[in-house]
Design a protein around this motif. Structure first.
Motif, PDB file in Angstrom:
ATOM      1  N   ILE A   1      44.606  50.826  57.722  1.00  0.00           N
ATOM      2  CA  ILE A   1      45.582  50.093  56.914  1.00  0.00           C
ATOM      3  C   ILE A   1      45.913  48.743  57.537  1.00  0.00           C
ATOM      4  CG2 ILE A   1      47.993  50.098  56.177  1.00  0.00           C
ATOM      5  CD1 ILE A   1      47.650  53.128  55.682  1.00  0.00           C
ATOM      6  N   PHE A   2      46.088  48.699  58.861  1.00  0.00           N
ATOM      7  CA  PHE A   2      46.509  47.472  59.516  1.00  0.00           C
ATOM      8  C   PHE A   2      45.360  46.622  60.025  1.00  0.00           C
ATOM      9  CE2 PHE A   2      50.410  49.981  59.741  1.00  0.00           C
ATOM     10  CZ  PHE A   2      51.309  49.054  59.254  1.00  0.00           C
ATOM     11  N   GLN A   3      44.116  46.966  59.707  1.00  0.00           N
ATOM     12  CA  GLN A   3      42.952  46.205  60.161  1.00  0.00           C
ATOM     13  C   GLN A   3      43.030  44.729  59.769  1.00  0.00           C
ATOM     14  OE1 GLN A   3      39.254  47.791  58.801  1.00  0.00           O
ATOM     15  NE2 GLN A   3      38.036  46.470  60.102  1.00  0.00           N
ATOM     16  N   PRO A   4      43.417  44.365  58.542  1.00  0.00           N
ATOM     17  CA  PRO A   4      43.515  42.939  58.206  1.00  0.00           C
ATOM     18  C   PRO A   4      44.534  42.199  59.073  1.00  0.00           C
ATOM     19  CG  PRO A   4      43.558  44.260  56.212  1.00  0.00           C
ATOM     20  CD  PRO A   4      43.648  45.204  57.364  1.00  0.00           C
ATOM     21  N   VAL A   5      45.600  42.864  59.460  1.00  0.00           N
ATOM     22  CA  VAL A   5      46.606  42.237  60.324  1.00  0.00           C
ATOM     23  C   VAL A   5      46.000  41.952  61.687  1.00  0.00           C
ATOM     24  CG1 VAL A   5      48.846  42.550  61.424  1.00  0.00           C
ATOM     25  CG2 VAL A   5      48.488  43.365  59.098  1.00  0.00           C
ATOM     26  N   PHE A   6      45.249  42.909  62.228  1.00  0.00           N
ATOM     27  CA  PHE A   6      44.613  42.725  63.529  1.00  0.00           C
ATOM     28  C   PHE A   6      43.589  41.588  63.469  1.00  0.00           C
ATOM     29  CE2 PHE A   6      45.263  47.547  64.028  1.00  0.00           C
ATOM     30  CZ  PHE A   6      46.539  47.366  64.523  1.00  0.00           C
ATOM     31  N   GLU A   7      42.820  41.531  62.401  1.00  0.00           N
ATOM     32  CA  GLU A   7      41.810  40.484  62.256  1.00  0.00           C
ATOM     33  C   GLU A   7      42.461  39.111  62.152  1.00  0.00           C
ATOM     34  OE1 GLU A   7      39.547  41.693  58.869  1.00  0.00           O
ATOM     35  OE2 GLU A   7      38.384  43.160  60.017  1.00  0.00           O
ATOM     36  N   GLN A   8      43.546  38.999  61.398  1.00  0.00           N
ATOM     37  CA  GLN A   8      44.250  37.715  61.259  1.00  0.00           C
ATOM     38  C   GLN A   8      44.810  37.274  62.607  1.00  0.00           C
ATOM     39  OE1 GLN A   8      44.502  35.769  58.463  1.00  0.00           O
ATOM     40  NE2 GLN A   8      45.398  34.260  59.828  1.00  0.00           N
ATOM     41  N   TYR A   9      45.364  38.202  63.370  1.00  0.00           N
ATOM     42  CA  TYR A   9      45.902  37.880  64.689  1.00  0.00           C
ATOM     43  C   TYR A   9      44.788  37.371  65.598  1.00  0.00           C
ATOM     44  CZ  TYR A   9      48.027  38.446  69.271  1.00  0.00           C
ATOM     45  OH  TYR A   9      48.476  38.223  70.535  1.00  0.00           O
ATOM     46  N   SER A  10      43.632  38.014  65.553  1.00  0.00           N
ATOM     47  CA  SER A  10      42.495  37.604  66.369  1.00  0.00           C
ATOM     48  C   SER A  10      42.034  36.196  65.988  1.00  0.00           C
ATOM     49  CB  SER A  10      41.354  38.596  66.206  1.00  0.00           C
ATOM     50  OG  SER A  10      40.238  38.193  66.939  1.00  0.00           O
ATOM     51  N   ARG A  11      41.943  35.924  64.693  1.00  0.00           N
ATOM     52  CA  ARG A  11      41.543  34.591  64.238  1.00  0.00           C
ATOM     53  C   ARG A  11      42.558  33.540  64.684  1.00  0.00           C
ATOM     54  NH1 ARG A  11      39.875  37.299  59.420  1.00  0.00           N
ATOM     55  NH2 ARG A  11      41.893  36.879  58.481  1.00  0.00           N
ATOM     56  N   ASP A  12      43.837  33.855  64.563  1.00  0.00           N
ATOM     57  CA  ASP A  12      44.877  32.911  64.972  1.00  0.00           C
ATOM     58  C   ASP A  12      44.794  32.604  66.461  1.00  0.00           C
ATOM     59  OD1 ASP A  12      45.774  32.850  62.376  1.00  0.00           O
ATOM     60  OD2 ASP A  12      47.511  34.167  62.738  1.00  0.00           O
ATOM     61  N   GLN A  13      44.537  33.613  67.275  1.00  0.00           N
ATOM     62  CA  GLN A  13      44.448  33.404  68.722  1.00  0.00           C
ATOM     63  C   GLN A  13      43.246  32.529  69.065  1.00  0.00           C
ATOM     64  OE1 GLN A  13      46.722  34.287  71.091  1.00  0.00           O
ATOM     65  NE2 GLN A  13      47.917  34.769  69.277  1.00  0.00           N
ATOM     66  N   LYS A  14      42.108  32.760  68.413  1.00  0.00           N
ATOM     67  CA  LYS A  14      40.924  31.941  68.664  1.00  0.00           C
ATOM     68  C   LYS A  14      41.189  30.485  68.275  1.00  0.00           C
ATOM     69  CE  LYS A  14      37.428  35.520  68.183  1.00  0.00           C
ATOM     70  NZ  LYS A  14      36.322  36.035  67.360  1.00  0.00           N
ATOM     71  N   GLU A  15      41.833  30.301  67.132  1.00  0.00           N
ATOM     72  CA  GLU A  15      42.149  28.961  66.656  1.00  0.00           C
ATOM     73  C   GLU A  15      43.103  28.254  67.616  1.00  0.00           C
ATOM     74  OE1 GLU A  15      44.569  27.277  62.876  1.00  0.00           O
ATOM     75  OE2 GLU A  15      43.008  28.735  62.421  1.00  0.00           O
ATOM     76  N   LEU A  16      44.084  28.979  68.120  1.00  0.00           N
ATOM     77  CA  LEU A  16      45.046  28.410  69.058  1.00  0.00           C
ATOM     78  C   LEU A  16      44.353  27.993  70.349  1.00  0.00           C
ATOM     79  CD1 LEU A  16      48.213  28.745  68.279  1.00  0.00           C
ATOM     80  CD2 LEU A  16      48.268  29.848  70.499  1.00  0.00           C
ATOM     81  N   LYS A  17      43.441  28.818  70.852  1.00  0.00           N
ATOM     82  CA  LYS A  17      42.698  28.491  72.071  1.00  0.00           C
ATOM     83  C   LYS A  17      41.851  27.240  71.878  1.00  0.00           C
ATOM     84  CE  LYS A  17      42.351  33.069  74.140  1.00  0.00           C
ATOM     85  NZ  LYS A  17      41.460  34.155  74.547  1.00  0.00           N
ATOM     86  N   GLU A  18      41.205  27.128  70.708  1.00  0.00           N
ATOM     87  CA  GLU A  18      40.382  25.960  70.438  1.00  0.00           C
ATOM     88  C   GLU A  18      41.231  24.694  70.388  1.00  0.00           C
ATOM     89  OE1 GLU A  18      38.254  26.777  66.857  1.00  0.00           O
ATOM     90  OE2 GLU A  18      36.986  28.302  67.782  1.00  0.00           O
ATOM     91  N   LYS A  19      42.391  24.760  69.734  1.00  0.00           N
ATOM     92  CA  LYS A  19      43.280  23.602  69.664  1.00  0.00           C
ATOM     93  C   LYS A  19      43.768  23.213  71.048  1.00  0.00           C
ATOM     94  CE  LYS A  19      45.039  24.153  64.978  1.00  0.00           C
ATOM     95  NZ  LYS A  19      46.227  24.406  64.158  1.00  0.00           N
ATOM     96  N   LEU A  20      44.109  24.202  71.858  1.00  0.00           N
ATOM     97  CA  LEU A  20      44.576  23.934  73.209  1.00  0.00           C
ATOM     98  C   LEU A  20      43.477  23.288  74.040  1.00  0.00           C
ATOM     99  CD1 LEU A  20      46.955  24.284  75.150  1.00  0.00           C
ATOM    100  CD2 LEU A  20      46.008  26.487  75.793  1.00  0.00           C
ATOM    101  N   LYS A  21      42.260  23.780  73.887  1.00  0.00           N
ATOM    102  CA  LYS A  21      41.123  23.231  74.627  1.00  0.00           C
ATOM    103  C   LYS A  21      40.876  21.778  74.216  1.00  0.00           C
ATOM    104  CE  LYS A  21      36.450  24.556  75.949  1.00  0.00           C
ATOM    105  NZ  LYS A  21      35.357  25.489  75.708  1.00  0.00           N
TER     106      LYS A  21
END
Length: 54
Positions: free
Chosen positions: A24-44
């Protein structure tokens, strides 16, 4: 009248509950993972542009 739940039945019900929650919560986990990757790229990118300015 309620009978007792055996250990295998309780384990099976627990496993089904955990699997259902993950499903049920798989889409939430995937969105969180995408957000973290995006944040790391912006920080880099921000760090790289800061180094270029120096």
């Amino acid at each position: 009248m309620f009978g007792r739940v055996t250990l295998p039945q309780a384990l099976f019900a627990g496993i089904l509950g955990i699997a259902g929650g993950i499903y049920i919560f798989q889409p939430v986990f995937e969105q969180y993972s995408r957000d973290q990757k995006e944040l790391k790229e912006k920080l880099k990118l921000a760090e790289e542009s800061e180094k270029k300015k120096s």
